[in-house]
Design a protein around this motif. Structure first.
Motif, PDB file in Angstrom:
ATOM      1  N   UNK A 210       1.774   8.948  24.853  1.00 48.29           N
ATOM      2  CA  UNK A 210       2.553   9.003  26.095  1.00 48.29           C
ATOM      3  C   UNK A 210       2.531  10.418  26.674  1.00 48.29           C
ATOM      4  N   UNK A 211       2.655  11.408  25.796  1.00 51.08           N
ATOM      5  CA  UNK A 211       2.652  12.805  26.238  1.00 51.08           C
ATOM      6  C   UNK A 211       1.297  13.162  26.837  1.00 51.08           C
ATOM      7  N   UNK A 212       0.281  12.716  26.165  1.00 51.58           N
ATOM      8  CA  UNK A 212      -1.088  12.982  26.627  1.00 51.58           C
ATOM      9  C   UNK A 212      -1.313  12.382  28.024  1.00 51.58           C
ATOM     10  N   UNK A 213      -0.890  11.126  28.196  1.00 48.54           N
ATOM     11  CA  UNK A 213      -1.113  10.444  29.480  1.00 48.54           C
ATOM     12  C   UNK A 213      -0.291  11.105  30.585  1.00 48.54           C
ATOM     13  N   UNK A 214       0.927  11.489  30.247  1.00 49.81           N
ATOM     14  CA  UNK A 214       1.800  12.143  31.241  1.00 49.81           C
ATOM     15  C   UNK A 214       1.150  13.404  31.801  1.00 49.81           C
ATOM     16  N   UNK A 215       0.400  14.093  30.961  1.00 48.28           N
ATOM     17  CA  UNK A 215      -0.210  15.352  31.392  1.00 48.28           C
ATOM     18  C   UNK A 215      -1.539  15.167  32.121  1.00 48.28           C
ATOM     19  N   UNK A 216      -2.051  13.936  32.185  1.00 46.84           N
ATOM     20  CA  UNK A 216      -3.343  13.737  32.854  1.00 46.84           C
ATOM     21  C   UNK A 216      -3.163  13.762  34.370  1.00 46.84           C
ATOM     22  N   UNK A 220      -3.463   8.292  33.915  1.00 45.30           N
ATOM     23  CA  UNK A 220      -3.892   7.105  33.159  1.00 45.30           C
ATOM     24  C   UNK A 220      -5.105   7.432  32.309  1.00 45.30           C
ATOM     25  N   UNK A 221      -5.288   6.602  31.265  1.00 45.09           N
ATOM     26  CA  UNK A 221      -6.515   6.707  30.474  1.00 45.09           C
ATOM     27  C   UNK A 221      -7.674   6.117  31.273  1.00 45.09           C
ATOM     28  N   UNK A 249     -16.192  12.675  33.714  1.00 46.70           N
ATOM     29  CA  UNK A 249     -15.651  11.430  34.260  1.00 46.70           C
ATOM     30  C   UNK A 249     -14.365  11.174  33.489  1.00 46.70           C
ATOM     31  N   UNK A 250     -13.330  11.936  33.860  1.00 44.82           N
ATOM     32  CA  UNK A 250     -12.147  12.036  32.988  1.00 44.82           C
ATOM     33  C   UNK A 250     -10.839  12.099  33.756  1.00 44.82           C
ATOM     34  N   UNK A 251     -10.881  11.754  35.037  1.00 48.88           N
ATOM     35  CA  UNK A 251      -9.634  11.763  35.812  1.00 48.88           C
ATOM     36  C   UNK A 251      -9.019  13.142  35.953  1.00 48.88           C
ATOM     37  N   UNK A 252      -9.777  14.168  35.621  1.00 46.09           N
ATOM     38  CA  UNK A 252      -9.261  15.535  35.769  1.00 46.09           C
ATOM     39  C   UNK A 252      -8.717  16.143  34.477  1.00 46.09           C
ATOM     40  N   UNK A 253      -8.858  15.413  33.370  1.00 44.34           N
ATOM     41  CA  UNK A 253      -8.368  15.901  32.074  1.00 44.34           C
ATOM     42  C   UNK A 253      -8.880  17.306  31.759  1.00 44.34           C
ATOM     43  N   UNK A 254     -10.148  17.540  32.104  1.00 43.55           N
ATOM     44  CA  UNK A 254     -10.761  18.809  31.724  1.00 43.55           C
ATOM     45  C   UNK A 254     -10.253  19.978  32.567  1.00 43.55           C
ATOM     46  N   UNK A 255      -9.423  19.687  33.586  1.00 46.25           N
ATOM     47  CA  UNK A 255      -8.901  20.772  34.420  1.00 46.25           C
ATOM     48  C   UNK A 255      -7.711  21.470  33.781  1.00 46.25           C
ATOM     49  N   UNK A 256      -7.059  20.776  32.847  1.00 47.10           N
ATOM     50  CA  UNK A 256      -5.852  21.350  32.240  1.00 47.10           C
ATOM     51  C   UNK A 256      -6.221  22.638  31.525  1.00 47.10           C
TER      52      UNK A 256
END
Ligand code: HXC
Ligand code: NAP
Length: 267
Positions: A210-216, A220-221, A249-256
């Motif tokens: 849940x924490x991981x998804x909240x920060x994306x 969403x996954x 192709x990660x919804x922006x995950x790699x921007x964190x």
């Protein structure tokens, strides 16, 4: 089932997906089958191979499977020779076989590290290198399935980070050397995709997930179809000037900043 992108027509094309019998890679194989391609899939388990062939044959005119390990170079050579003989010159190769587990660097065995590097990195080299004599030249497109770990360090992932960073470099070196042959080589770095083996291995609690998804950034996954759409694009004529990229192709995950961490999975 993958909803075909407008204009994505792969009729008559031959696609080989290494590791294409489950998860993200099977989703990619299904997308090409839906778009009219002939398929070859390879993985270790004969049962998985036969199930995937049955599933993909409903959608493609022809599909063949090979029970083989990407670490076994003679077996990979033979699979490509047999696939080309049965289906014709190979237009698209996807290399997605991989292994993962979370373990702190201090605790991983030498063989544990080597095993993941052998599957992900040496396996990807084996798959691309073995495919070369059987590719359509010019015109072929090779796609490696990388991961965010290839670009930034992750806690508990030294083996995967090293392997996927190597995969990214194989992509870029082959793009450089094989571009003149009319072969494009690219990679996709998926974010965490829901319902996959990778997700199961990296999330150890609902709270961590849940924490991981909240920060994306997109909240969403990923879905298998998200990654399949990237593959369909990269191997299409629309991408005919795209060579040597690793497409996030990660919804922006790699921007964190600093990336995400699996540290909490270990504590
Ligand atoms: C520590 C482990 C371990 C674990 C295995 N090893 N699991 N070490 N923690 N959980 C060690 C073993 O002890 C052994 O070392 C060595 O690794 C080899 O183990 P084997 O079981 O003999 O290997 P093998 O049968 O070749 O299987 C490979 C595997 C397995 C990677 C270990 O889990 C596998 O087949 N995985 C494929 C499916 C998979 O992982 N899918 C997820 C992909 S997701 P010793 O020293 O004891 O001999 C992904 C990235 C996701 O790749 C990125 C998300 C963002
Ligand atoms: P998965 O379901 O475990 O799929 C792995 C596939 O590779 C299976 O078909 C497996 O079949 C095959 N395979 C594994 N080791 C092999 C070997 N040594 N030789 C031949 N085939 C082998 O994994 P996934 O989670 O969908 O991940 C697929 C790809 O996406 C991997 O490259 C992974 O690194 C990448 N990725 C995943 C995520 C995610 O969220 N899941 C995120 C980023 C990147 P057999 O067991 O029959 O061999």
């Amino acid at each position: 089932m993958f909803e075909m992108m407008v204009g994505a027509d792969y009729s008559g094309k031959v696609v080989f997906v290494a590791g294409g019998t489950s998860g993200i890679n099977l989703g990619i194989a299904e997308a090409y089958a839906s778009a009219g391609a002939k398929l070859a899939v390879l993985s270790r388990s004969p049962e998985r191979v036969s199930e995937a062939v049955t599933r993909l044959s409903n959608d493609a005119e022809t599909c063949i499977g090979f029970a083989a390990d990407v670490r076994d170079r003679p077996a990979v050579d033979k699979a490509f020779a047999d696939a080309a003989e049965a289906l014709g010159p190979i237009d698209i190769v996807v290399s997605g076989a991989a292994g993962n587990f979370i373990v702190e660097a201090a605790d991983i065995s030498a063989n544990g590290f080597k095993t993941v590097v052998d599957i992900d990195l040496v396996g990807t080299f084996n798959v691309f290198h073995a495919s070369l004599p059987h590719l359509r030249k010019p015109g072929a497109s090779l796609i490696a399935i990388s991961a965010p770990q290839g670009a930034r360090p992750q806690f508990g992932q030294v083996h995967v980070c090293a392997a996927k960073a190597g995969v990214n470099m194989v992509v870029r070196c082959l793009a450089l050397e094989w571009g003149p042959l009319g072969i494009r080589v690219n990679g996709i770095s998926p974010g965490l995709v829901g319902g996959t083996e990778g997700q199961k291995r990296l999330f150890t609690s609902e709270e961590q997930e849940a924490r991981f998804i909240r920060d994306l950034p997109l909240g969403r996954l990923g879905k298998n179809d998200d990654i399949a759409a990237a593959a369909i694009y990269l191997s299409s004529d629309s991408a005919n000037f795209v060579n040597g990229v690793i497409l996030d192709c990660d919804g922006g995950l790699s921007l964190a900043e600093g990336g995400y961490s699996f540290r909490s999975a270990l504590s």
